[in-house]
Design a protein around this motif. Structure first.
Motif, PDB file in Angstrom:
ATOM      1  N   LEU A 281     -17.035 -19.158 -26.422  1.00 19.86           N
ATOM      2  CA  LEU A 281     -17.105 -18.225 -25.300  1.00 19.86           C
ATOM      3  C   LEU A 281     -17.705 -16.916 -25.790  1.00 19.86           C
ATOM      4  O   LEU A 281     -17.263 -16.369 -26.814  1.00 19.86           O
ATOM      5  CB  LEU A 281     -15.705 -17.996 -24.733  1.00 19.86           C
ATOM      6  CG  LEU A 281     -15.555 -16.924 -23.657  1.00 19.86           C
ATOM      7  CD1 LEU A 281     -16.332 -17.296 -22.405  1.00 19.86           C
ATOM      8  CD2 LEU A 281     -14.074 -16.700 -23.340  1.00 19.86           C
TER       9      LEU A 281
ATOM     10  N   THR B 193     -24.638 -21.204 -19.648  1.00 22.70           N
ATOM     11  CA  THR B 193     -23.386 -21.940 -19.772  1.00 22.70           C
ATOM     12  C   THR B 193     -23.615 -23.428 -19.553  1.00 22.70           C
ATOM     13  O   THR B 193     -24.169 -23.831 -18.527  1.00 22.70           O
ATOM     14  CB  THR B 193     -22.350 -21.422 -18.766  1.00 22.70           C
ATOM     15  OG1 THR B 193     -22.008 -20.064 -19.094  1.00 22.70           O
ATOM     16  CG2 THR B 193     -21.087 -22.279 -18.778  1.00 22.70           C
TER      17      THR B 193
ATOM     18  N   THR C  18     -20.000 -21.168 -23.240  1.00 24.32           N
ATOM     19  CA  THR C  18     -19.650 -20.478 -22.000  1.00 24.32           C
ATOM     20  C   THR C  18     -20.017 -19.005 -22.144  1.00 24.32           C
ATOM     21  O   THR C  18     -19.574 -18.352 -23.099  1.00 24.32           O
ATOM     22  CB  THR C  18     -18.151 -20.618 -21.692  1.00 24.32           C
ATOM     23  OG1 THR C  18     -17.819 -22.011 -21.617  1.00 24.32           O
ATOM     24  CG2 THR C  18     -17.813 -19.945 -20.366  1.00 24.32           C
TER      25      THR C  18
ATOM     26  N   SER D 275     -19.871 -15.404 -20.278  1.00 24.21           N
ATOM     27  CA  SER D 275     -19.222 -14.677 -19.183  1.00 24.21           C
ATOM     28  C   SER D 275     -20.050 -13.449 -18.815  1.00 24.21           C
ATOM     29  O   SER D 275     -20.709 -12.846 -19.658  1.00 24.21           O
ATOM     30  CB  SER D 275     -17.816 -14.256 -19.598  1.00 24.21           C
ATOM     31  OG  SER D 275     -17.871 -13.371 -20.693  1.00 24.21           O
TER      32      SER D 275
END
Length: 124
Positions: free
Chosen positions: A11, A91, A121, A123
């Motif tokens: 992430l 992503t 991923t 964000s």
């Protein structure tokens, strides 16, 4: 039999960086093309980047040109995907793939060997 193992996913915030690794066991990558593909939720698998093991050819999807770099370390039998300036639309699950020969290196159906995938991923 070639086995590919990916690592390095995770992430990250938008504009961040990650480096994915793909290591082969069972044989060396010599004479092979190695590629990265990705699959986002609800979408088909798409080409990201590819290179020949020898420094003959590399290719990138337009969406990642200038941001991603595919490279290799022959001492580790490993191919890397350096991903910079990541965006939320990057992503996906990223897959490493390998095939003998240097033709049609962007074509997914040409690849014989696949890793298990690693999740990236991004964000916002």
């Amino acid at each position: 039999q070639v086995m590919l193992v990916e690592s390095g996913g995770g992430l990250v915030q938008a504009d961040g960086s990650l480096r994915l690794s793909c290591t082969a066991s069972g044989r060396t990558f010599s004479g092979y093309a190695i590629a990265w593909f990705r699959q986002a939720p609800g979408r088909g698998r798409e080409f990201v980047a590819a290179r020949t093991w020898s420094d003959v050819l590399t290719d990138y999807a337009d969406s990642v040109k200038g941001r991603f770099t595919i490279s290799r370390d022959s001492t580790k039998n490993t191919v890397y995907l350096q991903m910079n300036a990541l965006r939320p639309d990057d992503t996906a699950v990223y897959y490493c793939a390998a095939k003998p020969g240097y033709n049609r290196i962007t074509i997914m159906t040409e690849y014989n060997y696949w890793g298990q995938g690693t999740q990236v991923t991004v964000s916002s």
